[in-house]
Design an enzyme around this catalytic site. Sequence first.
Site, mmCIF file in Angstrom:
data_model
loop_
_atom_site.group_PDB
_atom_site.id
_atom_site.type_symbol
_atom_site.label_atom_id
_atom_site.label_comp_id
_atom_site.label_asym_id
_atom_site.label_seq_id
_atom_site.Cartn_x
_atom_site.Cartn_y
_atom_site.Cartn_z
ATOM 1 N N GLY A 66 4.549 -16.135 18.671
ATOM 2 C CA GLY A 66 4.740 -16.479 17.260
ATOM 3 C C GLY A 66 5.990 -17.320 17.045
ATOM 4 C CD GLU A 88 -2.586 -8.657 14.400
ATOM 5 O OE1 GLU A 88 -1.656 -7.972 14.869
ATOM 6 O OE2 GLU A 88 -3.743 -8.682 14.845
ATOM 7 C CB CYS A 95 -1.481 -5.432 17.672
ATOM 8 S SG CYS A 95 -2.904 -5.471 16.621
HETATM 9 C C1 UN1 Z 1 -5.356 -5.840 17.534
HETATM 10 O O1 UN1 Z 1 -4.993 -5.005 18.371
HETATM 11 O O2 UN1 Z 1 -4.995 -7.050 17.643
HETATM 12 O O3 UN1 Z 1 -6.796 -1.458 13.684
HETATM 13 C C2 UN1 Z 1 -6.278 -5.567 16.414
HETATM 14 C C3 UN1 Z 1 -7.192 -1.592 14.859
HETATM 15 C C4 UN1 Z 1 -8.306 -2.581 15.093
HETATM 16 C C5 UN1 Z 1 -7.769 -3.954 15.268
HETATM 17 C C6 UN1 Z 1 -6.662 -4.114 16.248
HETATM 18 N N1 UN1 Z 1 -9.209 -2.551 13.969
HETATM 19 O O4 UN1 Z 1 -6.729 -0.962 15.779
#
Ligand code: UN1
Length: 504
Positions: free
Chosen positions: A241, A258, A292
């Site tokens: 990023g 993100e 994430c």
């Molecule tokens: C990610 O790890 O980039 O909320 C997305 C979650 C999933 C999306 C994760 N619906 O864990």
Amino acid sequence: MMTIRQEVEALLAALGVPSSLTTSGDLTVRTPITGEIIAQVSTITAEAAKAAIAKAHAAYLEWRNVPAPKRGELIRLLGEELRANIEPLGRLVTIESGKLLSEGQGEVQEMIDICTFAAGLSRQLAGLTVPSERAKHRMMETWHSLGVVGVISAFNFPVAVWSWNAALALVCGDAVVWKPSEKTPLTALATQAIFERAAKKFGAIPAGLATLLIGDAKVGEQLVDSPLIPLVSATGSTAMGRAVAPRLAARFAKAILELGGNNAAIVAPSADLDLTLRAIAFSAMGTAGQRCTTLRRLIVHESIYDKFIPQLKKVYSSVVIGDPGAQGTLVGPLIDERSYKAMQGALEEARSAGATITGGERIETADVEAFYVRPALVEVSSQTETVKRETFAPILYVLKYSDFAGALGLHNDVPQGLSSSIFTMNLREAELFLSVTGSDCGIANVNIGTSGAEIGGAFGGEKETGGGRESGSDAWKQYMRRATNTINYGTDLPLAQGVSFDIA
Ligand code: UN1
């Protein structure tokens, strides 16, 4: 018995990916399950990427004239096609990214869900009508399509993140150019084949409307620097990023970022510990700690610490680790050796700072170059730099707190701000956590874990997470441009703010 490579070939054939695309090429694709080579894929040059972006732009110029509800029909068909392919695509996600079968299928379900959402949305791209201060004037806003949307996605959600962006962008009248992770080109090729079948059912769509570009960082840079791409949605590390955001800003392009998370949960004295234990197990160990939204920090009240942590240790030492396709497995492999080394490096740092570590060791696998680890519980006495950094692996740092303000302080004292949870039966604590002085994250939950968000909400986070929002709620507005229109249907020309400017 079929080898994994033969299974991949069969899956790709079932999904409609021509074998010519996956049997020769400069990019070697391995499965993290065994480390075996499963395909060779061709990458595109930066020059070819540039030409593809120009083609996508031409497609956009046509697509924006198609009525939005009609565009929604394309996405409805995409959802249907995905529904029909949930099993093979889900299995391919498992093989290429190493997540459990139910997680692989869950990811495809996430794609189907956003298609349903976006198809409905295609009839709701509405602007406001605003009262005008001038007589016989009407003021309103109109949402117009934006242009080509660049999507850069990561290995851990190799297809869902594309769909969150593509489903919205396409109903909004945009074109999409996608650069997936070089670790997961096969699921991208399969998704592209599925899209093309949906497009065929739809009828004619302009060539290049949804384009897949498999390539390295140079291809990503083409998306970032192209004047034909007004919006880039990028998922990945904070370091990525930091490289991308200033370049987009320099040309006034929009960004949906993100990036890293360092998600925490507070476990309060009144928590339902049985439910909390299950929620933490999924959030911290699910997807081998490679979401994430993975739970990375646990902030436990001192009065329940000695009761709760041994229970958690028991779960950590008994959880089944291994082939993500096998029944009963809960923790699959790390994506690669680099990720394993990053995990060991973080554990080493924590150890030398005096942490108590349970788990974290590599599970030896006979004859295969794969990286299976026991998830690690790391008890720390303070939030060190190691704890404040996101290590993309199953490490859960455990901290103790005595008063709620202190817990909130620890919670927010990290550079990232994606997801967060509190486990409590105390209404005041729960509401405080959700209030402006509580969690500073883009996602704040009560009595559920930090991961596994539904598509209906806006997804993303604050601070070093990048500030972007994808998926549900009104995230669609970022994929369009807004025009404010004021129409005078009278014979006078009153000026706003009572200004007079009489020329006669
Ligand atoms: C990610 O790890 O980039 O909320 C997305 C979650 C999933 C999306 C994760 N619906 O864990």
